[in-house]
Structure formats: structure tokens, C-alpha cells
Design an enzyme around this catalytic site. Structure first.
Site, short mmCIF file in Angstrom:
data_model
loop_
_atom_site.label_atom_id
_atom_site.label_comp_id
_atom_site.label_asym_id
_atom_site.label_seq_id
_atom_site.Cartn_x
_atom_site.Cartn_y
_atom_site.Cartn_z
N ALA A 229 -40.50 -0.01 12.34
CA ALA A 229 -39.16 -0.30 12.20
C ALA A 229 -39.06 -1.47 12.82
CB ALA A 229 -38.21 0.95 12.89
N HIS B 289 -38.75 -5.54 13.63
CA HIS B 289 -37.52 -6.66 13.50
C HIS B 289 -38.27 -7.90 14.14
CE1 HIS B 289 -38.08 -5.78 17.97
NE2 HIS B 289 -37.73 -4.30 17.80
N HIS C 30 -41.17 -8.17 16.92
CA HIS C 30 -42.50 -7.60 16.64
C HIS C 30 -42.80 -8.98 16.01
CE1 HIS C 30 -40.68 -3.53 16.38
NE2 HIS C 30 -41.77 -3.50 17.19
#
Ligand code: PAF
Length: 279
Positions: free
Chosen positions: A32, A34, A37
Site C-alpha cells: 500500500a 505511498h 515509501h
């Protein structure tokens, strides 16, 4: 970018890079992805020849089965983002690949796991130790990159690296925030509109608290932070702690040596968010 799902596939690839004398940088993630990261991937690329990113939602670090079930999973989108961020190798193993048998190892992180996230999420850091050590064994990185939003996790991983005699370097990277101030987190995707609108109040409070630090005792400030966050009807503080940035020892007096970090865990509805600020 190469997408690998098996340990053997990754081990072969890494072996070839090492034979060519290339350094391996590693960013472990639970997906997941974003901008937070992706900033780790950018740092990883800058500081190593090959950037490896793992995407694996690690069941052993979830103490709440509901939290594990609802954790966002977006593997295709993650791979597309990693490709544009310049990742060389994406590692997306299955649970069976990482845990062919139950991992029964018990880490002892001592004081470090007795406060904040360790106290509120029993077993969480043991699960982090299990998965990160397994990933380090497979990826064999020279450097590994972790975000400072998970401030206590960085201290735990550094401790684990010492305990297990890994020779790699742990590189902590700054928190990335939305324009609103909300710290980027995969869990933000689970916030409904109202909670998303109100969650920036957490960081706004931490910033105000930093300004007020000279006017109150440590305990008064901790209470002020909790009260100020809870004033918002969409937020409920779980803990506020002010700790030393390296030892994580709880600060009782501003006169104590060292850099101080205020850390909070806050429920925005059912979603638990953490954040911190360096004083
Ligand atoms: O910080 C995280 O996303 C996770 O705790 C980590 C380090 C990837 C281990 O599962």
C-alpha cells in the site's frame, strides 16, 4: 524492474549482483505504498547499486486479527509505483514462502519493547524481528532503509542487528507528510472522509507542543498534548510519551541530556495512527 516471488529466485539474483561487486540496498515494506515509501526507495537508490524492495504484509506482527484483515493490499499498484521510483527488484513473497513453518523465535528487546508500541501491541516487535531478520537473511543487504514515523521500530531493528551480528547499516529516513501535516501511512487509506480531515490535528498539536515545551513541565506537556488531541471529537489519544531519541528512556525533566522526541498513538475512529516530533 524484476518482480520476484520466491526466496530461491531472489537468492540467485542477489548472488549474481554480489559477484559483480554491486552493493545491495533494501527497503522492507508491507505495501500500500505511498510517497513515504518512495522516498525510502530514492534514498536506497542514491546509496546503493541495486535497490531491492519487499512487499509483504507480515501476519506475525499483527496482534489484532481485524487489523491484519483490513490492512490495505494493492500489489499491482505497488509494482507500478516501484517501477517509476527506480526500484531494481521487487520481492513479493507469499506467507508460506516466508514462513514455511511457524516461526517460534522469541526476541528479547528488553526495555525497548516495554513502552509505547511494545506495551500497547504485545508481540508486535517480536513479529517485526522475525520478519525483518528473515528478509535480511534472504536479501543480504549492505544497507537497509526505514522511515522515522516508526521511530521505536528503528531502535528495535538496530538492537536486533546488534544481537544477530548483522554487518549491514540501518539508515533512518525522515517522515514524509501531506501538505496538511498528516504523516503518510498506509493506514491513511482506511480513514473515512471526516477522520481524514481531522487527523492533521495530531501533527498540528505536536508542533504547538514543541513551542510550549519551555513553559510547562514534561508531565504537564504530555497531558496538554493528550487533552488537545482529544478536544477533537474524531480523535482519541492512546498514549503520549516523551523519550530520549537513542535510549528511548522516558524523559521526566527537560534538563535531562539528549535529544527528546514526543511520540503519540491516536485512534481516528477504528484506525490507529502514530506520529512523533523531535523537540
Ligand atoms: O514498517 C513496516 O512497514 C513493517 O513493520 C516492516 C519493517 C516492513 C516489517 O514488516
Amino acid at each position: 524492474m524484476k518482480v520476484i516471488h520466491t526466496k530461491e529466485g531472489l537468492t540467485d539474483l542477489i548472488g549474481n549482483y554480489k559477484k559483480e561487486g554491486k552493493t545491495i540496498g533494501f527497503v522492507p515494506t508491507m505495501g500500500a505504498l505511498h510517497e513515504g515509501h518512495l522516498s525510502l526507495v530514492t534514498q536506497c537508490k542514491k546509496n546503493s547499486d541495486v535497490a531491492v524492495v519487499s512487499v509483504f504484509v507480515n501476519p506475525t506482527q499483527f496482534n489484532d486479527p481485524e487489523d491484519l484483515k483490513r490492512y490495505p493490499r494493492t500489489p499491482e499498484k505497488d509494482c507500478a509505483l516501484l517501477e517509476t521510483a527506480g526500484c531494481d527488484v521487487a520481492f513479493l513473497p507469499s506467507v508460506e514462502e516466508i514462513y514455511p513453518e511457524k516461526d517460534t523465535r522469541k526476541f528479547d528487546f528488553g526495555y525497548l519493547e516495554s513502552i509505547m508500541e511494545g506495551a500497547k501491541r504485545p508481540g508486535h516487535f517480536n513479529g517485526v524481528g522475525q520478519v525483518v531478520s528473515r528478509l535480511f537473511d534472504i536479501v543480504q543487504p549492505d544497507k537497509a532503509f526505514f522511515g522515522m514515523k516508526d521511530f521505536q521500530q528503528v531502535a528495535i531493528i538496530k538492537n536486533m542487528v546488534r544481537q544477530l551480528n548483522y554487518t549491514l547499516e540501518i539508515i533512518p529516513c525522515p517522515i514524509v507528510r501531506e501538505a496538511s501535516g498528516l504523516a503518510l501511512s498506509s493506514r491513511n487509506a482506511l480513514l473515512d472522509k471526516e477522520h481524514k480531515e481531522n487527523a492533521p490535528h495530531i501533527y498540528a498539536t505536536l508542533k504547538k507542543a514543541r513551542e510550549l515545551a519551555s513553559q510547562m513541565s514534561v508531565n504537564e506537556l504530555k497531558k496538554w498534548i493528550a487533552d488537545e488531541i482529544n478536544r477533537n471529537p474524531f480523535l482519541e489519544t492512546e498514549y503520549v510519551e516523551i523519550v530520549d531519541d537513542t535510549t528511548l528512556k522516558v524523559i521526566n525533566d527537560w534538563k535531562e541530556e539528549g535529544t527528546k522526541v514526543a511520540c503519540v498513538a491516536v485512534y481516528a475512529g477504528k484506525i490507529r495512527l502514530i506520529d512523533n516530533i523531535v523537540f
